[in-house]
Design a protein around this motif. Structure first.
Motif, PDB file in Angstrom:
ATOM      1  N   ALA A  84     -17.077 -35.022  82.935  1.00  0.00           N
ATOM      2  CA  ALA A  84     -17.716 -34.103  83.911  1.00  0.00           C
ATOM      3  C   ALA A  84     -18.360 -33.060  83.153  1.00  0.00           C
ATOM      4  N   PHE A  85     -17.782 -32.379  82.393  1.00  0.00           N
ATOM      5  CA  PHE A  85     -18.098 -31.364  81.410  1.00  0.00           C
ATOM      6  C   PHE A  85     -19.668 -31.587  80.904  1.00  0.00           C
ATOM      7  N   ILE A  86     -19.491 -32.600  80.022  1.00  0.00           N
ATOM      8  CA  ILE A  86     -20.350 -33.077  79.154  1.00  0.00           C
ATOM      9  C   ILE A  86     -21.676 -33.514  80.194  1.00  0.00           C
ATOM     10  N   VAL A  87     -21.451 -34.339  81.018  1.00  0.00           N
ATOM     11  CA  VAL A  87     -22.502 -34.953  81.961  1.00  0.00           C
ATOM     12  C   VAL A  87     -23.028 -33.883  82.701  1.00  0.00           C
ATOM     13  N   GLY A  91     -27.166 -32.879  82.261  1.00  0.00           N
ATOM     14  CA  GLY A  91     -27.913 -32.849  83.362  1.00  0.00           C
ATOM     15  C   GLY A  91     -28.749 -31.633  83.792  1.00  0.00           C
ATOM     16  N   PHE A  92     -27.974 -30.596  83.429  1.00  0.00           N
ATOM     17  CA  PHE A  92     -28.486 -29.142  83.794  1.00  0.00           C
ATOM     18  C   PHE A  92     -29.591 -28.811  82.790  1.00  0.00           C
ATOM     19  N   ALA A  93     -29.515 -29.188  81.755  1.00  0.00           N
ATOM     20  CA  ALA A  93     -30.314 -29.050  80.508  1.00  0.00           C
ATOM     21  C   ALA A  93     -31.530 -29.816  81.022  1.00  0.00           C
ATOM     22  N   ALA A  94     -31.203 -30.970  81.546  1.00  0.00           N
ATOM     23  CA  ALA A  94     -32.695 -32.148  81.882  1.00  0.00           C
ATOM     24  C   ALA A  94     -33.373 -31.125  82.978  1.00  0.00           C
ATOM     25  N   ALA A  95     -32.513 -30.631  83.937  1.00  0.00           N
ATOM     26  CA  ALA A  95     -33.013 -29.978  85.133  1.00  0.00           C
ATOM     27  C   ALA A  95     -33.885 -28.879  84.792  1.00  0.00           C
ATOM     28  N   SER A  96     -33.288 -28.063  83.833  1.00  0.00           N
ATOM     29  CA  SER A  96     -34.017 -26.895  83.381  1.00  0.00           C
ATOM     30  C   SER A  96     -35.285 -27.104  82.682  1.00  0.00           C
ATOM     31  N   GLY A 119     -24.730 -28.169  88.240  1.00  0.00           N
ATOM     32  CA  GLY A 119     -23.936 -27.073  88.038  1.00  0.00           C
ATOM     33  C   GLY A 119     -22.381 -27.069  88.739  1.00  0.00           C
ATOM     34  N   ALA A 120     -22.724 -27.826  90.113  1.00  0.00           N
ATOM     35  CA  ALA A 120     -21.518 -27.808  90.838  1.00  0.00           C
ATOM     36  C   ALA A 120     -20.508 -28.983  90.072  1.00  0.00           C
ATOM     37  N   LEU A 121     -21.131 -29.578  88.937  1.00  0.00           N
ATOM     38  CA  LEU A 121     -20.031 -30.593  88.460  1.00  0.00           C
ATOM     39  C   LEU A 121     -19.504 -29.804  87.308  1.00  0.00           C
ATOM     40  N   LEU A 122     -20.365 -29.047  86.787  1.00  0.00           N
ATOM     41  CA  LEU A 122     -19.905 -28.167  85.453  1.00  0.00           C
ATOM     42  C   LEU A 122     -18.974 -27.177  85.781  1.00  0.00           C
ATOM     43  N   ALA A 123     -19.099 -26.397  86.606  1.00  0.00           N
ATOM     44  CA  ALA A 123     -18.324 -25.226  86.767  1.00  0.00           C
ATOM     45  C   ALA A 123     -16.964 -25.384  87.137  1.00  0.00           C
ATOM     46  N   ALA A 182     -27.320 -25.508  76.883  1.00  0.00           N
ATOM     47  CA  ALA A 182     -26.283 -26.872  77.093  1.00  0.00           C
ATOM     48  C   ALA A 182     -26.259 -27.589  76.144  1.00  0.00           C
ATOM     49  N   VAL A 183     -27.105 -27.822  75.224  1.00  0.00           N
ATOM     50  CA  VAL A 183     -26.997 -28.551  73.879  1.00  0.00           C
ATOM     51  C   VAL A 183     -26.027 -28.299  72.972  1.00  0.00           C
ATOM     52  N   VAL A 184     -25.887 -26.869  72.591  1.00  0.00           N
ATOM     53  CA  VAL A 184     -24.892 -26.481  71.942  1.00  0.00           C
ATOM     54  C   VAL A 184     -23.333 -26.795  72.746  1.00  0.00           C
ATOM     55  N   ALA A 185     -23.201 -26.422  73.748  1.00  0.00           N
ATOM     56  CA  ALA A 185     -22.026 -26.336  74.648  1.00  0.00           C
ATOM     57  C   ALA A 185     -21.693 -28.095  74.557  1.00  0.00           C
ATOM     58  N   ALA A 186     -22.550 -28.841  74.977  1.00  0.00           N
ATOM     59  CA  ALA A 186     -22.184 -30.390  75.114  1.00  0.00           C
ATOM     60  C   ALA A 186     -21.861 -31.169  73.694  1.00  0.00           C
ATOM     61  N   VAL A 187     -22.538 -30.689  72.620  1.00  0.00           N
ATOM     62  CA  VAL A 187     -22.179 -31.042  71.396  1.00  0.00           C
ATOM     63  C   VAL A 187     -20.844 -30.569  70.767  1.00  0.00           C
ATOM     64  N   GLY A 188     -20.735 -29.659  70.935  1.00  0.00           N
ATOM     65  CA  GLY A 188     -19.238 -28.768  70.534  1.00  0.00           C
ATOM     66  C   GLY A 188     -18.180 -29.415  71.375  1.00  0.00           C
ATOM     67  N   ALA A 189     -18.354 -29.520  72.777  1.00  0.00           N
ATOM     68  CA  ALA A 189     -17.359 -30.100  73.663  1.00  0.00           C
ATOM     69  C   ALA A 189     -17.067 -31.586  73.314  1.00  0.00           C
ATOM     70  N   TYR A 190     -18.006 -32.274  72.920  1.00  0.00           N
ATOM     71  CA  TYR A 190     -17.859 -33.713  72.464  1.00  0.00           C
ATOM     72  C   TYR A 190     -16.866 -33.648  71.228  1.00  0.00           C
ATOM     73  N   MET A 191     -17.221 -32.975  70.333  1.00  0.00           N
ATOM     74  CA  MET A 191     -16.422 -32.635  69.129  1.00  0.00           C
ATOM     75  C   MET A 191     -15.032 -32.176  69.217  1.00  0.00           C
ATOM     76  N   VAL A 192     -14.595 -31.090  70.092  1.00  0.00           N
ATOM     77  CA  VAL A 192     -13.570 -30.649  70.000  1.00  0.00           C
ATOM     78  C   VAL A 192     -12.618 -30.662  71.216  1.00  0.00           C
ATOM     79  N   VAL A 193     -13.113 -30.959  72.278  1.00  0.00           N
ATOM     80  CA  VAL A 193     -12.553 -30.678  73.634  1.00  0.00           C
ATOM     81  C   VAL A 193     -11.782 -32.057  73.839  1.00  0.00           C
TER      82      VAL A 193
END
Length: 508
Positions: A84-87, A91-96, A119-123, A182-193
């Motif tokens: 949910a975090f990565i999606v 999605g937030f990046a695309a909308a922005s 944002g309601a999915l991410l937060a 968003a891109v930095v957080a998504a890539v980082g989350a994919y690798m370490v979360v």
């Protein structure tokens, strides 16, 4: 029951790296609530947005975000918080990107609504990831200290960043900047979360609960938005608020009887969590009042530029960081949460009390600066234990929905604060004009209008002061848990087994 591998019981070695990317995502979501505000006049001119539609640039985001939070929290519990975090980030990046490239009003409003939905999915996913990754009391205090500082200071950072980007680039960059976050957080989350095993909620999705909660929350948030524009006595305002009460009452009635509820009532019926949700929501009413009126005061009365007014909030940001990471995080393991939350809200109320003394004459150093510093220190000290307590003792399968309730209380509190305090300020300004008409010639037209506006701001800030005092009282009375770490995590093995659930592997 099979033995749990010793390795699974160990804390995730990458949890501190995960915190970095969770914090980046949270900062993006929180600052987006205010970063567009300062850029709105430029966007209105560029796209030819009508005065009637300009509010929807803000409202479209808040309606989607506030209305879908419980649904987003449940999705993260069902399909996994990391997913949910990565999606949500992508999605937030695309909308922005869509919003930043908008060529007309409809395109911008649609992008803002899409931002709110993701944002309601991410937060909720971000906060619930912290809840399941950091279960050791000392580590939890540090992690939530960082998270609390960002949650509190993000809105003020949005004002600063919005002013800088608008002045030196253009309004579109207040949206494009989210892509980098968003891109930095998504890539980082994919690798370490790494989400702990067995912490998902496998129950089917509660569709009636989703419909009732979404419609109820949208009606509530939109009702307060309309109240700020049309007044409390308008038919539209009353209809929306009555509809929200009926829908949310029906939601609670249904949830109490549903086999797999969207919002298990055990999440909010707990005295401590309920106290956190209520006190935090009321405190946000006062805090949003500060952002709203102080921004108007600095720009419209004192003549600050967008960037200068944004930087004027820096002392509060610094205070929140110090209050959360140095006061809250250090004392959380020594005193009960209410001994941080109640004094924190009271300290913030003292800052608000100072700000009631604003005048048309500039006095940033004597009034605004000390008021902001005390507000920051107080809210930072209170936010940190509040964020931690909101998910403390909750079953891992409910951590997403419990996290969503934190964001919901803040969103509703912000909507109420904006509408209620704006109405109070407008009414006080009108009354002052009526009772001081004789002095209009002496003050001059501009001086008279400014005096009336500042009087309205001051009266509204008095009400914000009262909201913070009430939040402190609620925290002191309702929250009665002891020092974190002095008791078990709050969910017994018997409770889990009684409901036939798998025992999640969570490091202690």
């Amino acid at each position: 029951m099979p033995a749990i591998p010793e390795k699974a019981l160990q804390p995730d070695p990458r949890r501190w790296k995960a915190l970095i990317f969770i914090a980046i995502a949270q900062l993006m979501v929180v600052l987006d609530a205010t970063i567009v505000n300062i850029a709105l006049p430029s966007a209105q001119t560029d796209l030819g947005i009508s005065d009637a539609n300009k509010q929807w640039v803000i409202t479209a985001y808040s309606l989607a975000f506030g209305g879908l939070l419980l649904f987003g929290g449940r999705i993260s519990d069902l399909f996994g918080r990391k997913n949910a975090f990565i999606v949500g980030l992508l999605g937030f990046a695309a909308a922005s990107a869509i919003g930043g490239a908008a060529v007309n009003t409809g395109m911008l409003l649609g992008a803002r609504a899409l931002q709110g939905a993701f944002g309601a999915l991410l937060a909720p996913a971000a906060l619930s990831l912290l809840a399941v990754l950091f279960t050791d009391a000392k580590e939890r205090a540090k992690a939530f200290g960082v998270y609390g500082a960002i949650a509190g200071a993000g809105a003020a950072v949005g004002l600063i960043l919005g002013g800088v980007l608008t002045e030196f680039l253009n309004w579109r960059w207040t949206l494009f900047v989210n892509i980098a976050f968003a891109v930095v957080a998504a890539v980082g989350a994919y690798m370490v979360v790494h989400e702990p095993e067995g912490s998902r909620n496998p129950n089917r999705l509660d569709i009636p609960g989703v419909v009732l909660s979404t419609l109820g929350l949208v009606s509530l948030v939109y009702g307060f938005t309309v109240a700020a524009e049309d007044g409390w006595s308008s038919t539209k305002t009353i209809s929306l608020l009555v509809a929200s009460v009926v829908l949310l009452a029906a939601f609670v009635f249904y949830e109490a009887r549903a086999k797999a509820p969207l919002l298990p009532l055990r999440v909010i019926s707990d005295r401590n969590r309920g106290g956190v949700y209520l006190s935090l929501g009321i405190a946000i009413i006062g805090m949003f009042g500060l952002f709203l009126f102080l921004t108007f005061y600095l720009q419209n009365i004192l003549g600050y530029s967008a960037m200068k007014s944004g930087f004027a909030f820096l002392p509060m940001v610094a205070g929140m960081i110090v209050g959360s990471t140095q006061i809250g995080a250090r004392l959380m393991l020594r005193v009960p949460p209410r001994m941080l939350m109640a004094p924190g809200f009271l300290l913030a109320s003292v800052g608000m009390l100072i700000l009631t003394q604003i005048k048309t004459e500039p006095n940033y150093l004597g009034i605004v600066l000390p008021g902001l510093v005390l507000m920051g220190l107080g809210m930072g000290s209170a936010f940190m234990p509040a964020m931690s307590m909101a998910t403390h003792g909750v079953q891992p399968r409910d951590s997403g929905i419990a996290s969503a309730m934190v964001n919901t209380s803040q969103q509703v509190g912000g909507s109420i604060g904006t509408a209620l305090l704006n109405t109070i300020a407008a009414s006080a300004t009108t009354s002052w004009i009526a009772s001081n008409a004789a002095s209009a010639g002496k003050l001059g037209k501009v001086g008279f209008v400014n005096e009336a506006a500042v009087h309205g701001f001051s009266v509204a800030i008095w009400w914000a002061f009262g909201a913070l005092v009430l939040a402190a009282l609620i925290a002191a009375v309702l929250i009665n848990t002891g020092v974190p770490g002095s008791e078990d995590r709050g969910v017994s093995l018997e409770d889990e087994l009684a409901e036939g659930l798998p025992i999640p592997v969570i490091a202690h």
